[in-house]
Design a protein around this motif. Structure first.
Motif, PDB file in Angstrom:
ATOM      1  N   GLN A 112      19.953  19.167 -41.221  1.00  0.00           N
ATOM      2  CA  GLN A 112      20.928  18.531 -42.101  1.00  0.00           C
ATOM      3  C   GLN A 112      22.306  19.165 -41.981  1.00  0.00           C
ATOM      4  OE1 GLN A 112      18.876  18.658 -45.919  1.00  0.00           O
ATOM      5  NE2 GLN A 112      18.277  16.517 -45.662  1.00  0.00           N
ATOM      6  N   GLN A 113      22.345  20.426 -41.574  1.00  0.00           N
ATOM      7  CA  GLN A 113      23.623  21.075 -41.331  1.00  0.00           C
ATOM      8  C   GLN A 113      23.437  22.202 -40.324  1.00  0.00           C
ATOM      9  OE1 GLN A 113      25.104  23.027 -44.896  1.00  0.00           O
ATOM     10  NE2 GLN A 113      23.053  23.090 -45.761  1.00  0.00           N
ATOM     11  N   ARG A 114      24.501  22.553 -39.654  1.00  0.00           N
ATOM     12  CA  ARG A 114      24.440  23.560 -38.609  1.00  0.00           C
ATOM     13  C   ARG A 114      23.886  24.872 -39.158  1.00  0.00           C
ATOM     14  NH1 ARG A 114      26.995  23.712 -33.791  1.00  0.00           N
ATOM     15  NH2 ARG A 114      28.369  21.981 -34.421  1.00  0.00           N
ATOM     16  N   GLY A 115      22.923  25.433 -38.435  1.00  0.00           N
ATOM     17  CA  GLY A 115      22.348  26.713 -38.821  1.00  0.00           C
ATOM     18  C   GLY A 115      21.218  26.613 -39.816  1.00  0.00           C
ATOM     19  N   ALA A 116      20.997  25.448 -40.386  1.00  0.00           N
ATOM     20  CA  ALA A 116      19.909  25.279 -41.350  1.00  0.00           C
ATOM     21  C   ALA A 116      18.595  25.048 -40.615  1.00  0.00           C
ATOM     22  CB  ALA A 116      20.209  24.097 -42.270  1.00  0.00           C
ATOM     23  N   PRO A 117      17.468  25.416 -41.220  1.00  0.00           N
ATOM     24  CA  PRO A 117      16.177  25.113 -40.592  1.00  0.00           C
ATOM     25  C   PRO A 117      15.956  23.613 -40.562  1.00  0.00           C
ATOM     26  CG  PRO A 117      15.866  25.947 -42.822  1.00  0.00           C
ATOM     27  CD  PRO A 117      17.320  26.126 -42.508  1.00  0.00           C
ATOM     28  N   PRO A 118      15.063  23.127 -39.714  1.00  0.00           N
ATOM     29  CA  PRO A 118      14.832  21.681 -39.648  1.00  0.00           C
ATOM     30  C   PRO A 118      14.405  21.110 -40.997  1.00  0.00           C
ATOM     31  CG  PRO A 118      13.806  22.801 -37.789  1.00  0.00           C
ATOM     32  CD  PRO A 118      14.256  23.873 -38.735  1.00  0.00           C
ATOM     33  N   ALA A 119      14.981  19.971 -41.336  1.00  0.00           N
ATOM     34  CA  ALA A 119      14.561  19.263 -42.553  1.00  0.00           C
ATOM     35  C   ALA A 119      13.303  18.457 -42.283  1.00  0.00           C
ATOM     36  CB  ALA A 119      15.682  18.351 -43.041  1.00  0.00           C
ATOM     37  N   TYR A 120      13.139  17.981 -41.043  1.00  0.00           N
ATOM     38  CA  TYR A 120      11.948  17.260 -40.621  1.00  0.00           C
ATOM     39  C   TYR A 120      11.998  17.092 -39.108  1.00  0.00           C
ATOM     40  CZ  TYR A 120      15.367  13.433 -41.103  1.00  0.00           C
ATOM     41  OH  TYR A 120      16.497  12.657 -41.016  1.00  0.00           O
ATOM     42  N   TRP A 121      10.917  16.594 -38.564  1.00  0.00           N
ATOM     43  CA  TRP A 121      10.817  16.330 -37.124  1.00  0.00           C
ATOM     44  C   TRP A 121      10.575  14.835 -36.934  1.00  0.00           C
ATOM     45  CZ3 TRP A 121       9.751  20.664 -39.571  1.00  0.00           C
ATOM     46  CH2 TRP A 121      10.056  21.896 -38.968  1.00  0.00           C
ATOM     47  N   VAL A 122      11.143  14.275 -35.866  1.00  0.00           N
ATOM     48  CA  VAL A 122      11.073  12.830 -35.639  1.00  0.00           C
ATOM     49  C   VAL A 122      10.134  12.533 -34.466  1.00  0.00           C
ATOM     50  CG1 VAL A 122      12.398  10.720 -35.190  1.00  0.00           C
ATOM     51  CG2 VAL A 122      13.455  12.626 -36.453  1.00  0.00           C
ATOM     52  N   VAL A 123       9.306  11.523 -34.641  1.00  0.00           N
ATOM     53  CA  VAL A 123       8.421  11.034 -33.587  1.00  0.00           C
ATOM     54  C   VAL A 123       8.709   9.548 -33.388  1.00  0.00           C
ATOM     55  CG1 VAL A 123       6.000  10.579 -32.956  1.00  0.00           C
ATOM     56  CG2 VAL A 123       6.619  12.708 -34.135  1.00  0.00           C
ATOM     57  N   ARG A 124       8.753   9.121 -32.132  1.00  0.00           N
ATOM     58  CA  ARG A 124       8.860   7.685 -31.868  1.00  0.00           C
ATOM     59  C   ARG A 124       7.485   7.156 -31.518  1.00  0.00           C
ATOM     60  NH1 ARG A 124       8.504   4.090 -28.500  1.00  0.00           N
ATOM     61  NH2 ARG A 124       8.059   5.496 -26.779  1.00  0.00           N
ATOM     62  N   LEU A 125       7.039   6.134 -32.271  1.00  0.00           N
ATOM     63  CA  LEU A 125       5.726   5.543 -32.068  1.00  0.00           C
ATOM     64  C   LEU A 125       5.857   4.035 -32.198  1.00  0.00           C
ATOM     65  CD1 LEU A 125       2.661   5.863 -31.668  1.00  0.00           C
ATOM     66  CD2 LEU A 125       2.450   6.121 -34.152  1.00  0.00           C
ATOM     67  N   GLY A 126       5.622   3.322 -31.086  1.00  0.00           N
ATOM     68  CA  GLY A 126       5.869   1.888 -31.113  1.00  0.00           C
ATOM     69  C   GLY A 126       7.332   1.630 -31.418  1.00  0.00           C
ATOM     70  N   TRP A 127       7.584   0.758 -32.404  1.00  0.00           N
ATOM     71  CA  TRP A 127       8.958   0.472 -32.829  1.00  0.00           C
ATOM     72  C   TRP A 127       9.388   1.330 -34.015  1.00  0.00           C
ATOM     73  CZ3 TRP A 127      11.677  -2.132 -29.482  1.00  0.00           C
ATOM     74  CH2 TRP A 127      11.053  -3.074 -28.651  1.00  0.00           C
ATOM     75  N   ASP A 128       8.539   2.285 -34.408  1.00  0.00           N
ATOM     76  CA  ASP A 128       8.798   3.084 -35.600  1.00  0.00           C
ATOM     77  C   ASP A 128       9.266   4.489 -35.227  1.00  0.00           C
ATOM     78  OD1 ASP A 128       7.851   0.952 -37.160  1.00  0.00           O
ATOM     79  OD2 ASP A 128       5.777   1.662 -36.956  1.00  0.00           O
ATOM     80  N   SER A 129       9.851   5.167 -36.209  1.00  0.00           N
ATOM     81  CA  SER A 129      10.268   6.567 -36.043  1.00  0.00           C
ATOM     82  C   SER A 129       9.731   7.373 -37.221  1.00  0.00           C
ATOM     83  CB  SER A 129      11.798   6.678 -35.969  1.00  0.00           C
ATOM     84  OG  SER A 129      12.292   6.006 -34.843  1.00  0.00           O
ATOM     85  N   PRO A 130       8.419   7.602 -37.271  1.00  0.00           N
ATOM     86  CA  PRO A 130       7.858   8.369 -38.384  1.00  0.00           C
ATOM     87  C   PRO A 130       8.330   9.812 -38.367  1.00  0.00           C
ATOM     88  CG  PRO A 130       6.195   7.963 -36.706  1.00  0.00           C
ATOM     89  CD  PRO A 130       7.386   7.162 -36.320  1.00  0.00           C
ATOM     90  N   LEU A 131       8.334  10.430 -39.547  1.00  0.00           N
ATOM     91  CA  LEU A 131       8.827  11.799 -39.696  1.00  0.00           C
ATOM     92  C   LEU A 131       7.671  12.755 -39.950  1.00  0.00           C
ATOM     93  CD1 LEU A 131      11.898  11.124 -42.038  1.00  0.00           C
ATOM     94  CD2 LEU A 131      11.779  11.008 -39.528  1.00  0.00           C
ATOM     95  N   LEU A 132       7.776  13.933 -39.366  1.00  0.00           N
ATOM     96  CA  LEU A 132       6.871  15.030 -39.669  1.00  0.00           C
ATOM     97  C   LEU A 132       7.602  15.905 -40.682  1.00  0.00           C
ATOM     98  CD1 LEU A 132       5.740  15.848 -36.006  1.00  0.00           C
ATOM     99  CD2 LEU A 132       4.741  14.201 -37.624  1.00  0.00           C
ATOM    100  N   PRO A 133       7.093  16.009 -41.910  1.00  0.00           N
ATOM    101  CA  PRO A 133       7.928  16.534 -43.003  1.00  0.00           C
ATOM    102  C   PRO A 133       8.067  18.046 -43.075  1.00  0.00           C
ATOM    103  CG  PRO A 133       5.769  15.910 -43.835  1.00  0.00           C
ATOM    104  CD  PRO A 133       5.803  15.501 -42.395  1.00  0.00           C
ATOM    105  N   ASP A 134       7.231  18.796 -42.369  1.00  0.00           N
ATOM    106  CA  ASP A 134       7.300  20.259 -42.502  1.00  0.00           C
ATOM    107  C   ASP A 134       6.809  20.917 -41.217  1.00  0.00           C
ATOM    108  OD1 ASP A 134       4.357  20.339 -42.685  1.00  0.00           O
ATOM    109  OD2 ASP A 134       4.668  19.530 -44.689  1.00  0.00           O
ATOM    110  N   ARG A 135       7.010  22.221 -41.148  1.00  0.00           N
ATOM    111  CA  ARG A 135       6.668  22.971 -39.941  1.00  0.00           C
ATOM    112  C   ARG A 135       5.169  22.891 -39.635  1.00  0.00           C
ATOM    113  NH1 ARG A 135       9.049  24.974 -35.498  1.00  0.00           N
ATOM    114  NH2 ARG A 135      10.779  25.774 -36.759  1.00  0.00           N
ATOM    115  N   ALA A 136       4.316  22.988 -40.646  1.00  0.00           N
ATOM    116  CA  ALA A 136       2.875  22.948 -40.401  1.00  0.00           C
ATOM    117  C   ALA A 136       2.470  21.625 -39.768  1.00  0.00           C
ATOM    118  CB  ALA A 136       2.115  23.178 -41.706  1.00  0.00           C
ATOM    119  N   THR A 137       3.020  20.520 -40.266  1.00  0.00           N
ATOM    120  CA  THR A 137       2.699  19.210 -39.713  1.00  0.00           C
ATOM    121  C   THR A 137       3.192  19.103 -38.279  1.00  0.00           C
ATOM    122  OG1 THR A 137       2.868  18.228 -41.921  1.00  0.00           O
ATOM    123  CG2 THR A 137       2.941  16.718 -40.049  1.00  0.00           C
TER     124      THR A 137
END
Length: 217
Positions: free
Chosen positions: A20-45
């Motif tokens: 969300q801002q420079r130097g901040a840890p990831p807010a989430y991770w993005v995956v492209r699947l089919g026509w969707d872009s589901p989010l992985l919400p945390d580091r464990a996921t």
């Protein structure tokens, strides 16, 4: 692995973390699947989804099952990997597949493979072994010809089932071939058991078939 324990496969193509801002840890991770872009919400996921691809130095000798995935995830510091995996399965971001079952046939008929990286051809010091990776670097994957041909051609068919049938048909045209090389059922079984060798190094990813992706659009 325990008798009957299915293989675990990740679904989708990693698009990376979002900050969300420079130097901040990831807010989430993005995956492209089919026509969707589901989010992985945390580091464990994100870690469990990544580890579902397999660990390169293990997958050649160890079927990548829930047991092996959870072991690797605990080693990586994930506290309850089984619960995280269950959440990924529920969201359709991972699948458990036992080759040779009706459920496996449904999976392979609704998903396809997409190829990544570059073909390096037969390795000069290892006849009958082909490399996949990046130019000017050691091969990330070193695989037999059948697996290399799956990586090379599999993405041209709309599903894994059709890819196996197409590869079997290609093999049958060779003057000398083994019976299992021209049997679509046995080819598909081999492809499923070999997939983590490609997934673990980022040589392929699994996606929904276009028919399924379009229906869910």
């Amino acid at each position: 692995m325990p008798a009957g324990e299915p293989l675990v496969f990740p679904l989708g193509h990693a698009m990376g973390p979002f900050h969300q801002q420079r130097g901040a840890p990831p807010a989430y991770w993005v995956v492209r699947l089919g026509w969707d872009s589901p989010l992985l919400p945390d580091r464990a996921t994100a870690d469990v989804w990544a580890l579902a691809h397999g660990v390169p130095d293990r997958v050649a000798s160890t079927p990548w099952t829930r047991t092996e995935l959870c072991r690797a995830a605990r080693e990586a510091g994930v506290e309850d990997p089984a619960a995280v995996l269950d959440a990924l399965l529920a969201r359709g971001l991972a699948a458990e597949v036992a080759p040779g079952t009706e459920a496996a046939a449904e999976f392979t008929g609704t998903h396809r493979v997409q190829s990544l990286l570059l073909g390096l051809g037969e390795l000069p010091d290892r006849p009958d072994v082909d490399g996949i990776g990046l130019l000017g670097m050691p091969a990330l994957a070193q695989v037999p010809l059948g697996t290399y041909e799956f990586w090379q051609w599999g993405h041209l068919w709309p599903t894994l089932t059709e890819a196996a049938a197409g590869l079997a048909e290609m093999a049958a045209q060779a003057p000398q071939h083994e019976p299992e090389e021209a049997d679509p059922v046995r080819v598909l079984d081999r492809l499923l058991r070999d997939l983590h060798r490609l997934l673990s190094v980022g040589a392929v990813y699994l996606d929904r078939s276009l028919a399924v992706a379009d229906a869910q659009r």
